[in-house]
Each structure stands twice: as structure tokens, then as C-alpha cells.
Design an enzyme around this catalytic site. Structure first.
Site, mmCIF file in Angstrom:
data_model
loop_
_atom_site.group_PDB
_atom_site.id
_atom_site.type_symbol
_atom_site.label_atom_id
_atom_site.label_comp_id
_atom_site.label_asym_id
_atom_site.label_seq_id
_atom_site.Cartn_x
_atom_site.Cartn_y
_atom_site.Cartn_z
ATOM 1 N N LYS A 176 0.868 -1.180 0.000
ATOM 2 C CA LYS A 176 0.000 0.000 0.000
ATOM 3 C C LYS A 176 0.906 1.231 0.000
ATOM 4 C CE LYS A 176 -1.836 3.018 2.084
ATOM 5 N NZ LYS A 176 -1.838 4.523 1.856
ATOM 6 N N GLY A 229 3.502 8.202 10.070
ATOM 7 C CA GLY A 229 3.376 9.004 11.273
ATOM 8 C C GLY A 229 3.170 8.147 12.509
ATOM 9 N N GLY A 233 1.072 4.626 13.135
ATOM 10 C CA GLY A 233 1.740 3.448 13.656
ATOM 11 C C GLY A 233 1.085 2.901 14.903
ATOM 12 N N GLU A 250 8.597 2.197 11.254
ATOM 13 C CA GLU A 250 9.462 3.372 11.344
ATOM 14 C C GLU A 250 8.548 4.580 11.326
ATOM 15 O OE1 GLU A 250 11.860 6.409 8.783
ATOM 16 O OE2 GLU A 250 12.252 4.359 8.094
ATOM 17 N N CYS A 284 12.200 11.375 7.927
ATOM 18 C CA CYS A 284 12.045 11.119 9.364
ATOM 19 C C CYS A 284 13.324 11.387 10.133
ATOM 20 C CB CYS A 284 11.604 9.679 9.586
ATOM 21 S SG CYS A 284 9.960 9.317 8.954
ATOM 22 N N GLU A 386 7.770 17.372 15.230
ATOM 23 C CA GLU A 386 8.333 17.043 13.922
ATOM 24 C C GLU A 386 7.799 18.040 12.892
ATOM 25 O OE1 GLU A 386 9.212 13.029 11.388
ATOM 26 O OE2 GLU A 386 7.196 13.240 12.205
#
Length: 498
Positions: A176, A229, A233, A250, A284, A386
Site C-alpha cells: 500500500k 506518522g 503506527g 518506522e 524522518c 516534527e
């Protein structure tokens, strides 16, 4: 191809055309639609997963010998290499990274398939020590259907890290990709076919949140590998935990770069610029918190400001372009809001902090000027959240103990950097930083052999390296009695002692 939606349609959302949902894929440098792809529903995902399950249970792929699978992985690497120019130009158009960056990144994608082919060819069965007349050994077996969910920023590279390991170990895969950047993933499918991957072994489902949610929840999916994000997750972790499926994630990051006063400020600023501004900061592990020792702070800020203000923004397809756009207007608005919050909290914007004035059609793209924020502190939003944009936040420190506390004062733990000429200090500080990967006097350096992944809210598990290869399989222990005598537990008293 170029596709035009009906004038009344909001092309940022899927819409119906010819009886099914589609989504327009936008060139972020101009805002123009470059292609449209199907928007898979939960029912569509079910079909793809069930097809992958059949390919695993009854197909040839898991039954191939390691040598046979390794040969196909090597052919995949060769086919990708031959298609690199087509792929990097397609990815540059789709995610807006300059072709020079994209070419450099995609030229390394074949390495991951070759590395995992090598691990496969070199894999050995472990024999375990046993008391008594037994031969005990271990074997690895593929998990089954694996779902790989990739982000918009590095679509091909991040996919290759997981896909190469999943295929090497005999699994079938449903991918995906990000709903914003699916084009190179779709272009990979005929490459896999030419290399000899059987039908049904790899499928792609395009779509957004509903598509990914169903993939993570599907009872036939044995493992999810996700890059995205932290909140995404978290939801995926809950979904996989309900059925005890495996998961590697991750997630977000807020990478600190520690600059000590024994290094030349200009050298450190050049490294910092790469860490902060490559991929327009949409990584990231992008350097976004620069913790700089006070004696070199002013010089570092001045050099970094000069570098950032000279970066050439422009058409990603042009070789002279050094930075492209952000992925979307939504992302640009988020970045701008965070920069505005720094102004309001008393920081100084030494360069950038604006939407640049570019000629048409780039004026309709999602560009944001490379930005340096000085006079910041650890309590500001830009120092804690972030940003995912071309923004470098520079904060002073006085000594080693203070900067280690500052570096670790964050919920994330993906990556970090240390800039120093004192080798003992470099290793000492790297040891004290709580992050999954630490670079000393460098940044963004990757190899197929290097396990990739963070701690805390930056995720779980490792992508790449032998760790990833092994995590796409399960371990079986086989115990074999090799004695000539039979076991007579109830009839022979001596047997109970052996």
C-alpha cells in the site's frame, strides 16, 4: 498520461469516474494532475490479500529453493538498474524531489535486492547442543502474506528495503503506497514480472486511510511493515496485536545534531545543511534540532544562513534545481504554522520563513523557502514537534552533559548526529544518545546491511540488515532422537533419568 477531473470535483479527494473511485496524482511543483489511480476500498483489499494468500498456500514461490529465489532477486536488481532513468524521473515528478537527489537515491535501490539475495544464498541451518542422544536443529519458514505500507517521501527506497527481504524469505506481499506517491510502486510491477516473480506474489493496493486500515486489520496478513506518522503506527500496532501478527514500524522523528566547538563551524554548517534540507526536509531523520556549543554558535548560524539562502529552488526535472516543493499544500501550511509559532515565541528567522516568489507554473506548486531559526530554546514548538519541511532550528548549549540531556529530551528516538573532531567524545556522546541510529560527522548514510529503526515513539523493529531478513520468517526447532534404543518411559526405570 494527463487526466482532467470534472470541474466540480475536489481532486484532493477520491471521486467516481466510470463507475469506480479514482484519485488524481498531483505534481507538487505545479499543482497539476499527472495521472489518476484507483482508490481501493476495504473490499478491494480483501481481494488482493486473498489472492496473495492463495499464491502463498498453493503457488510456486514459497516452494522455490533459496538459490532459485536468490536468482530472481538478482534479476529484479538488474531490471531496476536498467529502468533507473524512467523510475527516477517518474518519482521526481510525483514527489517533487530534484532529479539529482532522486537519481542518487534510486541508483542504490538494486543494492537491497542483491544484499538479501546474498543473505538467502549464505543462510545456514543452526544445530543446537542437546543432552542425550538427540540432534536438534532450527529452520526458518516464511510468514505468509506480508503488508508493506510506504510513505510519500522515499517511495522506492523504503519499499525496496522491506520488499527485498520479504521476497527473499518466501513470503507473498501486498503493498500500500502513499496515496500521494504511488507511481513508481506501480511501475515496479512489470519489472517484477519480467524478473520472474510469479503472478499473485506481489500486489499493489492504492488508496488512503481506509485502504491501509483494512490491510493492517486483515486476518490473513501475518506481518505489517509500516513507515509513516506515529499516530498511524499506533493504530496499526493495536490492529496487529489483536491477532498477534508481527509489525515493524518506522515512525516520526525529531533528529538532534550535536555540534561541538572543536569542529570548524563552516564544516559543521555544510553537513547540517545537507541533513536539514535534502528532500526539502521531508525525511524522518532530517536534522531539525541543531544543538550547537556556544563558542561556535554565531559562526554556525551565519554559515548555515548563507548556505540556506543560496539554495536554488525550481523545477525538479532540471539538473540545476537543488530543492523542490513540499508534497502538498496541507504540508506547507503545517510547516508555515510551526515557523510562525517560533516567531511568536521570540525566535529569530535568519533566512526563509516564507513562500518563495517563483514564476508560473511553479507559482502554483507547494514550495517553501529553506529556513533557519536561531535564538531558539527547547520549550518552543519547533524544538519539540516534527516539522517535516526545510526548517533548521538552532539552539545553543554549554557542555556535554547539558547537550546529552537536551538531545534525549524528546518522545522520539529515530536518529541523531554528532559533529566533533574529538574521537573519544564522538563515541562517548553517541553511546549516550537514545536513538536507533547515530552518525558521527555525517548524516543520512544508509547501507543495506545497516538495521534501520528507532525507539520510543519512533517505532519498533528494524528494517534492512540481517534483522529485517530474519523478521520476515519464523523459527522452527526440530528435535530428533538418534539413539538405537526406543523410549520406554513406563516400562524402564532407567529411561526416566535420560
Amino acid at each position: 498520461m494527463t487526466v482532467t477531473a470534472p470541474a466540480s470535483v475536489d481532486t484532493s479527494q477520491p471521486y467516481e469516474r466510470d463507475g469506480r473511485l479514482v484519485r488524481d496524482i498531483v505534481d507538487p511543483s505545479t499543482g497539476a494532475t499527472i495521472e489518476s489511480v484507483p482508490e481501493f476500498t476495504a473490499a478491494d483489499v480483501d481481494v488482493a490479500v486473498e489472492r496473495a494468500a492463495r499464491a502463498f498456500e498453493t503457488g510456486a514461490w514459497p516452494a522455490l529453493t533459496p538459490t532459485q529465489r536468490a536468482r530472481i532477486l538478482l534479476r529484479i536488481a538488474d531490471e531496476i538498474e536498467q529502468s533507473t532513468e524512467e523510475l527516477y524521473r517518474l518519482e521526481a515528478a510525483n514527489n517533487g524531489r530534484p532529479v539529482t537527489e532522486t537519481r542518487a537515491q534510486l541508483s542504490r535501490v538494486p543494492e537491497w535486492f542483491r544484499y538479501n539475495a546474498g543473505l538467502l544464498a549464505a543462510e545456514r541451518t543452526s544445530v543446537l547442543p542437546s543432552d542425550g542422544p538427540y540432534l536438534t536443529y532450527q529452520r526458518r519458514a516464511p510468514l505468509g502474506v506480508c503488508g508493506i505500507i510506504t510513505p510519500f517521501n522515499h517511495p522506492m527506497l523504503i519499499l525496496a528495503r522491506s520488499l527485498s527481504a520479504a521476497l527473499a524469505t518466501g513470503n507473498t506481499v501486498v503493498i500500500k503506497p502513499s496515496e500521494l506517491t504511488p507511481l513508481t510502486t506501480l511501475a515496479l510491477m512489470p519489472i517484477l514480472e519480467r524478473a520472474g516473480v510469479p503472478d499473485g506474489v506481489v500486489s499493489v493496493v492504492t488508496g488512503a486511510a481506509e485502504t491501509g486500515k483494512r490491510l493492517t486489520e486483515h486476518p490473513l496478513v501475518a506481518k505489517i511493515t509500516l513507515t509513516g506518522g506515529t499516530e498511524t503506527g499506533r493504530s496499526a500496532a493495536v490492529a496487529t496485536a489483536r491477532r498477534f501478527a508481527r509489525m515493524t514500524a518506522e515512525l516520526g522523528g525529531k533528529t538532534p545534531l550535536l555540534v561541538f566547538d572543536d569542529i570548524d563551524a563552516k564544516v559543521a554548517a555544510e553537513g547540517a545543511a545537507f541533513a536539514a534540507f535534502v528532500a526539502a526536509g521531508q525525511s524522518c531523520v532530517a536534522g531539525s534540532r541543531f544543538l550547537v556549543q556556544r563558542d561556535v554558535y554565531d559562526g554556525f548560524v551565519a554559515h548555515l544562513t548563507d548556505i540556506a539562502s543560496a539554495i536554488r529552488l525550481g523545477d525538479p526535472s532540471e539538473a540545476a534545481t537543488q530543492m523542490g516543493p513540499l508534497i502538498s499544500e496541507r504540508q506547507r501550511s503545517k510547516v508555515a504554522a510551526l515557523v510562525d509559532s517560533a516567531r511568536e515565541e521570540g525566535a529569530t528567522i535568519t533566512t526563509g520563513g516564507v513562500v518563495p516568489d517563483l514564476p508560473a507554473p511553479l507559482s502554483d506548486g507547494f514550495f517553501y523557502a529553506p529556513t533557519v531559526i536561531a535564538d531558539a530554546n527547547m520549550d518552543m514548538r519547533v524544538a519539540r514537534e516534527e516539522i517535516f519541511g526545510p526548517v533548521a532550528v538552532v539552539i545553543p548549549f554549554d557542555d556535554e552533559a547539558e547537550v546529552l540531556a537536551m538531545a534525549n529530551d524528546n518522545p522520539y528516538g529515530l536518529g541523531a548526529g554528532v559533529w566533533t573532531r574529538d574521537i573519544a567524545r564522538g563515541h562517548r556522546v553517541a553511546n549516550g544518545i537514545r536513538a536507533g541510529m547515530v552518525w558521527i560527522n555525517d548524516h543520512h548514510r544508509l547501507e543495506p546491511s545497516l538495521p534501520w529503526g528507532g525507539i520510543k515513539e519512533s517505532g519498533i523493529g528494524k528494517d534492512a540488515g540481517i534483522e529485517s531478513f530474519q523478521e520476515f520468517s519464523w523459527l522452527k526447532t526440530v528435535v530428533t532422537r538418534i539413539s538405537e534404543t526406543s523410549v520406554d518411559w513406563y516400562g524402564g526405570a532407567d529411561e526416566r533419568l535420560n
